[in-house]
Design a protein around this motif. Structure first.
Motif, PDB file in Angstrom:
ATOM      1  N   ALA A   1       0.673  -1.257   0.092  1.00 21.32           N
ATOM      2  CA  ALA A   1       0.155   0.128   0.224  1.00 21.32           C
ATOM      3  C   ALA A   1       0.648   1.190  -0.185  1.00 21.32           C
ATOM      4  N   LYS A   2       2.142   1.031   0.797  1.00 19.65           N
ATOM      5  CA  LYS A   2       2.928   2.497   0.811  1.00 19.65           C
ATOM      6  C   LYS A   2       3.563   2.552  -0.754  1.00 19.65           C
ATOM      7  N   MET A   3       3.926   1.493  -0.939  1.00 20.97           N
ATOM      8  CA  MET A   3       4.576   1.636  -2.348  1.00 20.97           C
ATOM      9  C   MET A   3       3.723   2.100  -3.398  1.00 20.97           C
ATOM     10  N   GLU A   4       2.345   1.627  -3.228  1.00 19.30           N
ATOM     11  CA  GLU A   4       1.430   2.204  -4.346  1.00 19.30           C
ATOM     12  C   GLU A   4       1.254   3.572  -4.419  1.00 19.30           C
ATOM     13  N   LYS A   5       1.036   3.869  -3.111  1.00 21.14           N
ATOM     14  CA  LYS A   5       0.999   5.334  -2.791  1.00 21.14           C
ATOM     15  C   LYS A   5       2.199   6.321  -3.102  1.00 21.14           C
ATOM     16  N   GLN A   6       3.438   5.699  -2.888  1.00 14.36           N
ATOM     17  CA  GLN A   6       4.304   6.454  -3.637  1.00 14.36           C
ATOM     18  C   GLN A   6       4.727   6.275  -4.865  1.00 14.36           C
ATOM     19  N   SER A   7       4.164   5.146  -5.557  1.00 13.81           N
ATOM     20  CA  SER A   7       4.145   5.239  -7.109  1.00 13.81           C
ATOM     21  C   SER A   7       3.216   6.123  -7.448  1.00 13.81           C
ATOM     22  N   VAL A   8       2.087   6.367  -7.103  1.00 12.19           N
ATOM     23  CA  VAL A   8       1.067   7.344  -7.572  1.00 12.19           C
ATOM     24  C   VAL A   8       1.796   8.843  -7.429  1.00 12.19           C
ATOM     25  N   LEU A   9       2.388   8.981  -6.159  1.00 11.19           N
ATOM     26  CA  LEU A   9       2.746  10.170  -5.952  1.00 11.19           C
ATOM     27  C   LEU A   9       3.992  10.596  -7.239  1.00 11.19           C
ATOM     28  N   GLN A  10       4.896   9.573  -7.356  1.00  7.51           N
ATOM     29  CA  GLN A  10       5.911   9.786  -8.256  1.00  7.51           C
ATOM     30  C   GLN A  10       5.351   9.997  -9.606  1.00  7.51           C
ATOM     31  N   GLN A  11       4.189   9.310  -9.953  1.00  9.21           N
ATOM     32  CA  GLN A  11       3.635   9.516 -11.356  1.00  9.21           C
ATOM     33  C   GLN A  11       3.010  10.743 -11.308  1.00  9.21           C
ATOM     34  N   LEU A  12       2.439  11.239 -10.113  1.00 11.23           N
ATOM     35  CA  LEU A  12       2.054  12.743 -10.307  1.00 11.23           C
ATOM     36  C   LEU A  12       3.133  13.609 -10.561  1.00 11.23           C
ATOM     37  N   GLU A  13       4.338  13.521 -10.008  1.00 14.09           N
ATOM     38  CA  GLU A  13       5.177  14.405  -9.997  1.00 14.09           C
ATOM     39  C   GLU A  13       5.943  14.337 -11.501  1.00 14.09           C
ATOM     40  N   VAL A  14       6.122  13.100 -11.939  1.00 18.93           N
ATOM     41  CA  VAL A  14       6.668  13.098 -13.287  1.00 18.93           C
ATOM     42  C   VAL A  14       5.623  13.669 -14.238  1.00 18.93           C
ATOM     43  N   THR A  15       4.357  13.594 -13.915  1.00 16.37           N
ATOM     44  CA  THR A  15       3.431  14.276 -15.118  1.00 16.37           C
ATOM     45  C   THR A  15       3.456  15.745 -14.833  1.00 16.37           C
TER      46      THR A  15
ATOM     47  N   VAL B   1       6.221  17.396 -13.819  1.00 16.02           N
ATOM     48  CA  VAL B   1       7.399  17.597 -14.517  1.00 16.02           C
ATOM     49  C   VAL B   1       7.335  17.824 -16.008  1.00 16.02           C
ATOM     50  N   HIS B   2       6.692  16.881 -16.456  1.00 15.36           N
ATOM     51  CA  HIS B   2       6.504  16.899 -17.951  1.00 15.36           C
ATOM     52  C   HIS B   2       5.778  18.030 -18.494  1.00 15.36           C
ATOM     53  N   HIS B   3       4.680  18.399 -17.704  1.00 14.51           N
ATOM     54  CA  HIS B   3       3.968  19.468 -18.208  1.00 14.51           C
ATOM     55  C   HIS B   3       4.578  20.763 -18.336  1.00 14.51           C
ATOM     56  N   ASP B   4       5.525  20.786 -16.894  1.00 17.55           N
ATOM     57  CA  ASP B   4       6.441  22.011 -16.802  1.00 17.55           C
ATOM     58  C   ASP B   4       7.196  22.231 -17.976  1.00 17.55           C
ATOM     59  N   ALA B   5       7.938  21.048 -18.240  1.00 13.41           N
ATOM     60  CA  ALA B   5       8.911  21.087 -19.502  1.00 13.41           C
ATOM     61  C   ALA B   5       8.274  21.407 -20.581  1.00 13.41           C
ATOM     62  N   MET B   6       7.180  20.927 -21.065  1.00 10.53           N
ATOM     63  CA  MET B   6       6.392  21.057 -22.237  1.00 10.53           C
ATOM     64  C   MET B   6       6.003  22.678 -22.275  1.00 10.53           C
ATOM     65  N   SER B   7       5.471  23.116 -21.310  1.00  6.93           N
ATOM     66  CA  SER B   7       5.264  24.663 -21.071  1.00  6.93           C
ATOM     67  C   SER B   7       6.225  25.439 -21.393  1.00  6.93           C
ATOM     68  N   TRP B   8       7.476  25.054 -20.726  1.00  8.70           N
ATOM     69  CA  TRP B   8       8.714  25.924 -20.669  1.00  8.70           C
ATOM     70  C   TRP B   8       9.182  25.769 -22.242  1.00  8.70           C
ATOM     71  N   ARG B   9       8.946  24.567 -22.854  1.00  6.26           N
ATOM     72  CA  ARG B   9       9.483  24.552 -24.115  1.00  6.26           C
ATOM     73  C   ARG B   9       8.654  25.264 -25.037  1.00  6.26           C
ATOM     74  N   ALA B  10       7.315  25.137 -24.773  1.00  7.93           N
ATOM     75  CA  ALA B  10       6.331  25.788 -25.595  1.00  7.93           C
ATOM     76  C   ALA B  10       6.791  27.375 -25.573  1.00  7.93           C
ATOM     77  N   LYS B  11       6.943  27.947 -24.543  1.00  8.74           N
ATOM     78  CA  LYS B  11       7.327  29.233 -24.069  1.00  8.74           C
ATOM     79  C   LYS B  11       8.686  29.741 -24.720  1.00  8.74           C
ATOM     80  N   THR B  12       9.505  28.778 -24.516  1.00 12.44           N
ATOM     81  CA  THR B  12      10.798  29.035 -25.459  1.00 12.44           C
ATOM     82  C   THR B  12      10.745  29.104 -26.773  1.00 12.44           C
ATOM     83  N   GLN B  13       9.896  28.417 -27.253  1.00 10.30           N
ATOM     84  CA  GLN B  13       9.766  28.386 -28.835  1.00 10.30           C
ATOM     85  C   GLN B  13       9.082  29.584 -29.154  1.00 10.30           C
ATOM     86  N   ARG B  14       8.012  29.957 -28.511  1.00 11.30           N
ATOM     87  CA  ARG B  14       7.360  31.282 -28.859  1.00 11.30           C
ATOM     88  C   ARG B  14       8.377  32.320 -28.624  1.00 11.30           C
TER      89      ARG B  14
END
Length: 211
Positions: A45-59, A61-74
């Protein structure tokens, strides 16, 4: 028959003790397995919670990276369009300046050539003007003696002044050509200065894309 009963009881007791021992051992093992299973469920249960939290953090970070890339592109697109517009303005301004300089240079050359033609015509006409007085002087009854030596001096001064004006016109033409060459070099340097930042930004943009 009676002698065999104690042996049977002894065998039963031994078998019962062995079965009881095995039952106790199985109960202990079952208890330990249940405890380990509960611990594993808690860890899962703890590992599932940690995996969910890590998945949210990765998502995130990926969203921030995509927004930063789009901003830099503009930003890069806006900078490239601005630099292209400035380069176009510089090219148009340089072309206009060159056209104006060519027109001014042509006008200056035309004026200078006209002045040179006039001076050359005046210089070529001076010997005839100098030769006229000897033809007119015999018809005079008494030519004044002081006026004869003055004419060559006046003509020589006039010729010298015409030659000085001719030299000044040639110097003016040469200075106009030098000024035109300096303007062309300045325009070329301005184009290079404008094109160098655009090249650096495009290189930085390609580096960011590859990253």
């Amino acid at each position: 028959m009676n002698s065999e009963l104690p042996q049977d009881v002894l065998v039963l007791l031994i078998g019962l003790s062995i079965v009881s021992g095995l039952f106790l051992i199985s109960m202990v093992r079952t208890f330990r397995l249940l405890r380990d299973n509960h611990r594993m469920e808690v860890e899962i249960a703890k590992m599932e919670k940690q995996s969910v939290l890590q998945q949210l953090e990765v998502t995130a970070v990926h969203h921030d990276a995509m927004s930063w890339r789009a901003k830099t592109q503009r930003q890069f697109d806006a900078l490239r369009s601005e630099l292209s517009h400035r380069l176009l303005q510089v090219d148009q301004g340089g072309a206009n300046v060159l056209k104006e300089m060519d027109a001014v240079h042509q006008q200056t050359l035309a004026v200078a050539l006209a002045k040179i033609s006039e001076l050359e015509a005046a210089l070529s006409a001076k010997p005839a003007a100098v030769a006229l007085p000897p033809l007119v002087t015999p018809a005079l009854p008494k030519p004044p003696p002081p006026s004869l030596p003055v004419l060559p001096a006046v003509d020589s001064l006039r010729i010298q002044s015409l030659e000085a004006e001719l030299a000044a016109a040639k110097a003016e033409i040469a200075s106009g050509r030098l000024h035109n060459a300096a303007l062309q070099r300045a325009l070329l340097l301005a184009r290079r200065k404008v094109s160098v930042p655009a090249t650096r930004k495009s290189a930085t943009r390609s580096t960011v894309r590859s990253a």
